[in-house]
Every structure is written in C-alpha cells, then in structure tokens.
Design a protein around this motif. Structure first.
Motif, PDB file in Angstrom:
ATOM      1  N   MET A 163       0.847  -1.195   0.000  1.00 24.09           N
ATOM      2  CA  MET A 163       0.000   0.000   0.000  1.00 24.09           C
ATOM      3  C   MET A 163       0.884   1.247   0.000  1.00 24.09           C
ATOM      4  SD  MET A 163      -3.158   0.865   2.567  1.00 24.09           S
ATOM      5  CE  MET A 163      -2.272   0.064   3.886  1.00 24.09           C
ATOM      6  N   ALA A 164       0.573   2.208  -0.845  1.00 27.67           N
ATOM      7  CA  ALA A 164       1.361   3.432  -0.937  1.00 27.67           C
ATOM      8  C   ALA A 164       1.188   4.269   0.324  1.00 27.67           C
ATOM      9  CB  ALA A 164       0.926   4.239  -2.159  1.00 27.67           C
ATOM     10  N   ALA A 165       2.247   4.982   0.681  1.00 26.59           N
ATOM     11  CA  ALA A 165       2.176   5.860   1.848  1.00 26.59           C
ATOM     12  C   ALA A 165       1.137   6.944   1.625  1.00 26.59           C
ATOM     13  CB  ALA A 165       3.549   6.470   2.108  1.00 26.59           C
ATOM     14  N   GLN A 166       0.474   7.336   2.709  1.00 25.28           N
ATOM     15  CA  GLN A 166      -0.550   8.376   2.628  1.00 25.28           C
ATOM     16  C   GLN A 166       0.108   9.742   2.393  1.00 25.28           C
ATOM     17  OE1 GLN A 166      -3.779   7.672   2.867  1.00 25.28           O
ATOM     18  NE2 GLN A 166      -3.824   5.657   3.798  1.00 25.28           N
ATOM     19  N   ALA A 167      -0.566  10.609   1.663  1.00 25.49           N
ATOM     20  CA  ALA A 167      -0.065  11.962   1.421  1.00 25.49           C
ATOM     21  C   ALA A 167      -0.012  12.739   2.728  1.00 25.49           C
ATOM     22  CB  ALA A 167      -0.976  12.675   0.422  1.00 25.49           C
ATOM     23  N   GLY A 182       4.930   2.317  13.393  1.00 26.46           N
ATOM     24  CA  GLY A 182       5.037   3.721  13.044  1.00 26.46           C
ATOM     25  C   GLY A 182       5.262   4.582  14.261  1.00 26.46           C
ATOM     26  N   THR A 183       5.091   5.883  14.095  1.00 25.52           N
ATOM     27  CA  THR A 183       5.284   6.852  15.173  1.00 25.52           C
ATOM     28  C   THR A 183       4.047   7.724  15.279  1.00 25.52           C
ATOM     29  OG1 THR A 183       7.671   6.889  14.795  1.00 25.52           O
ATOM     30  CG2 THR A 183       6.736   8.728  16.023  1.00 25.52           C
ATOM     31  N   ALA A 220       3.875   6.670   9.282  1.00 21.59           N
ATOM     32  CA  ALA A 220       3.723   5.243   9.029  1.00 21.59           C
ATOM     33  C   ALA A 220       5.046   4.494   9.009  1.00 21.59           C
ATOM     34  CB  ALA A 220       3.006   5.025   7.699  1.00 21.59           C
ATOM     35  N   GLY A 221       4.990   3.304   9.603  1.00 21.70           N
ATOM     36  CA  GLY A 221       6.037   2.302   9.431  1.00 21.70           C
ATOM     37  C   GLY A 221       5.405   1.185   8.635  1.00 21.70           C
ATOM     38  N   THR A 222       5.240   0.026   9.256  1.00 26.33           N
ATOM     39  CA  THR A 222       4.577  -1.081   8.562  1.00 26.33           C
ATOM     40  C   THR A 222       3.063  -0.893   8.512  1.00 26.33           C
ATOM     41  OG1 THR A 222       4.448  -2.371  10.610  1.00 26.33           O
ATOM     42  CG2 THR A 222       6.385  -2.697   9.210  1.00 26.33           C
ATOM     43  N   HIS A 223       2.529  -0.054   9.398  1.00 24.28           N
ATOM     44  CA  HIS A 223       1.079   0.217   9.406  1.00 24.28           C
ATOM     45  C   HIS A 223       0.831   1.535   8.680  1.00 24.28           C
ATOM     46  CE1 HIS A 223      -3.043   0.800  10.630  1.00 24.28           C
ATOM     47  NE2 HIS A 223      -3.036  -0.262  11.411  1.00 24.28           N
ATOM     48  N   GLU A 224       0.258   1.447   7.487  1.00 24.99           N
ATOM     49  CA  GLU A 224       0.054   2.645   6.670  1.00 24.99           C
ATOM     50  C   GLU A 224      -1.217   3.406   7.034  1.00 24.99           C
ATOM     51  OE1 GLU A 224       2.081   3.872   4.551  1.00 24.99           O
ATOM     52  OE2 GLU A 224       3.420   2.290   3.864  1.00 24.99           O
ATOM     53  N   GLY A 225      -2.135   2.751   7.780  1.00 25.52           N
ATOM     54  CA  GLY A 225      -3.397   3.404   8.112  1.00 25.52           C
ATOM     55  C   GLY A 225      -4.572   2.618   7.560  1.00 25.52           C
ATOM     56  N   PHE A 226      -5.625   3.332   7.168  1.00 26.52           N
ATOM     57  CA  PHE A 226      -6.830   2.679   6.660  1.00 26.52           C
ATOM     58  C   PHE A 226      -6.503   1.755   5.485  1.00 26.52           C
ATOM     59  CE2 PHE A 226      -8.747   6.878   8.046  1.00 26.52           C
ATOM     60  CZ  PHE A 226      -9.391   6.374   9.170  1.00 26.52           C
ATOM     61  N   GLU A 227      -6.984   0.528   5.568  1.00 28.26           N
ATOM     62  CA  GLU A 227      -6.860  -0.387   4.431  1.00 28.26           C
ATOM     63  C   GLU A 227      -8.091  -0.319   3.537  1.00 28.26           C
ATOM     64  OE1 GLU A 227      -4.004  -3.708   6.605  1.00 28.26           O
ATOM     65  OE2 GLU A 227      -6.094  -4.199   6.186  1.00 28.26           O
ATOM     66  N   LYS A 228      -9.110   0.378   4.014  1.00 28.27           N
ATOM     67  CA  LYS A 228     -10.345   0.550   3.260  1.00 28.27           C
ATOM     68  C   LYS A 228     -10.955   1.872   3.687  1.00 28.27           C
ATOM     69  CE  LYS A 228     -14.906  -1.686   2.732  1.00 28.27           C
ATOM     70  NZ  LYS A 228     -15.731  -2.835   3.168  1.00 28.27           N
TER      71      LYS A 228
END
Length: 271
Positions: A1-5, A104-105, A122-130
C-alpha cells in the motif's frame, strides 16, 4: 500500500472503558469484526470491515479514564517536524512523538481552538486499508467555536488548500460558515462552527464519519443498543447522514454515500 499523502486523514481510534461493549456496539452498527488485542501495546484492538483494517479500540491507560472520543490521525512523513509546526502554530502537543514497535510513530495534539487530533508517521502500518465503503471511514469535520484559529492552524501544519461554499443571495446559504481543507485540490476535511445548538459542555472536536449501506438502519441499530441520535437523519448532496453518540459517549456520524439528494454546492478557493 502506498504511503498516505502528508496531511491525509489516515487512521481513527477510540478509547473505551468497556472495550467489549464498544466492540459489540460497533460490530452491530457498522458490521465490524475485531482482531486479537495487542497486550504489548495496551490491548490495542483493530477493527475490520470485509477483512481490512478500518479503525481500532483500546482501553484507557491507568489514570487516563475519562470521556470516550474518536481520534482522527493525519499522515506525516516526519512526526517530529509536524510537532514543531503544531507548536509554532499555537497548538499544543499532548503526547510527544512515540514509536509504536515497527508500526510507526504517533503523537497527540490539540489545535489553538481546543480540537484534539493525532498524527501518524507510518512504518509497517500505513493506516486505513479501506475507506469510502460500508463500514469504513469516509469523511471528517472539525467542529470548533473559534473558526479563525482552526482556519489559520491546520493549513500551517499540513499542506492544505482552503475552499468555502459560495453563498446564494436568494437563500440563507450565505450565512453558512463552512470550509473545506484540500490536498491537491481534493477535499479531505471539513470545518464547521459550533453554534448555540451545542451545549457548553460539548468540547471542540473532530467528527468522524463512517459509511453505511443504509443510514436509517444504522441509526435504528445504534439507538436500540443505547446510542443517542444527535442530528438527522438528513438528506444532502453528499449522502443521507446522521450524527450520534455511542453508549459510552463517543461522538460519530454515519452516512449512506449512495443516497444523495440535491445539487452539489459551488466551492470557491481561498487565496
């Protein structure tokens, strides 16, 4: 998953004294399922819609018991730099950047008008997957009694553009004080003024919207389970929505994005 803006709303969680009751409530209202609690991270428990991470619930840390509330996190490529911008903009850093394993931090902060929010690098957890589909986050609005402070603060911390709804001289729309914060020209966050309809004890906050397949059904399930309807259901060009509080007092909103009524308002960029 791409990093969030940078500045994109990327995650939401809430602290509940009774986590099991919260899981039962949101499981019924939003159709969430839940993963195993992570004891090494304060029993943090992720919620899923169709198997994809959409939010999390967690019990309060000792000494932090209080009013339950949803917290929205904004993406940052450098949490320490964002913390400096928060302070420079007159905000308050409530919790300094803290590394959460390899996920992440995070940091917690408050804008000068009293609106609490989080920041996530984000580290390995990018955030919302949906997002934007039933059971998932789809929108949020800053509710503040001091709009000028919020309007100056958020675009100073994040790379937001600002739009407002063009007033209609033939209606009362010109009286609406509602703005949109944008990224790349796309709206990502609203800003509403808290009027007299909000009791003094209701603090400034960010209202998180979750998408549902049927607004009225979701409201019925919520109220049957002890939630309280605060506003709506109401039709709009964005969807049919309602504002509620859950049985533990956390405010949230539900919206059926497919049930749109009326024409979209005209938006004007602020210079």
């Amino acid at each position: 998953m791409a990093a969030q803006a940078e500045g994109m709303p990327c995650w939401a969680d809430a602290m509940f004294t009774d986590v099991e009751a919260a899981k039962d409530f949101y499981g019924d209202v939003l159709g969430w399922t839940f993963g195993e609690s992570a004891s090494e991270f304060g029993d943090y428990t992720q919620a899923y819609a169709d198997g994809r991470a959409v939010a999390a619930v967690v019990p309060p840390m000792p000494g932090q018991e209080g009013h339950s509330a949803w917290c929205l996190y904004f993406a940052s490529s450098d949490a320490a730099a964002t913390a400096a911008k928060i302070r420079a903009g007159g905000g308050e850093v409530l919790m300094d950047p803290m590394t959460v394993g390899d996920f992440g931090t995070m940091l917690l902060a408050r804008d000068p008008s009293g609106v609490a929010f989080g920041v996530w690098q984000a580290g390995t957890h990018e955030g919302f997957e949906k997002r934007g589909a039933a059971g998932a986050y789809c929108w949020a609005e800053v509710f503040t009694r001091e709009p000028d402070k919020a309007d100056a603060f958020f675009p100073a911390v994040f790379p937001f553009g600002v739009q407002h709804i063009a007033g209609d001289a033939d209606t009362d729309d010109e009286e609406i004080d509602f703005k949109l914060f944008t990224l790349g020209g796309d709206p990502v966050l609203g800003r509403m003024v808290m009027g007299e309809e909000f009791p003094p004890e209701v603090p400034p906050h960010i209202q998180v919207f979750f998408a549902v397949g049927d607004c009225d059904v979701a409201v019925a399930k919520a109220t049957e389970r002890g939630g309280e309807l605060k506003f709506g259901p109401m039709d709009s060009p964005f969807g049919r929505f309602a504002a509620l509080t859950d049985p533990q007092g956390a405010a949230f909103a539900v919206i059926d994005l497919g049930a749109t009524t009326g024409k979209m308002p005209e938006l004007t960029d602020e210079k």
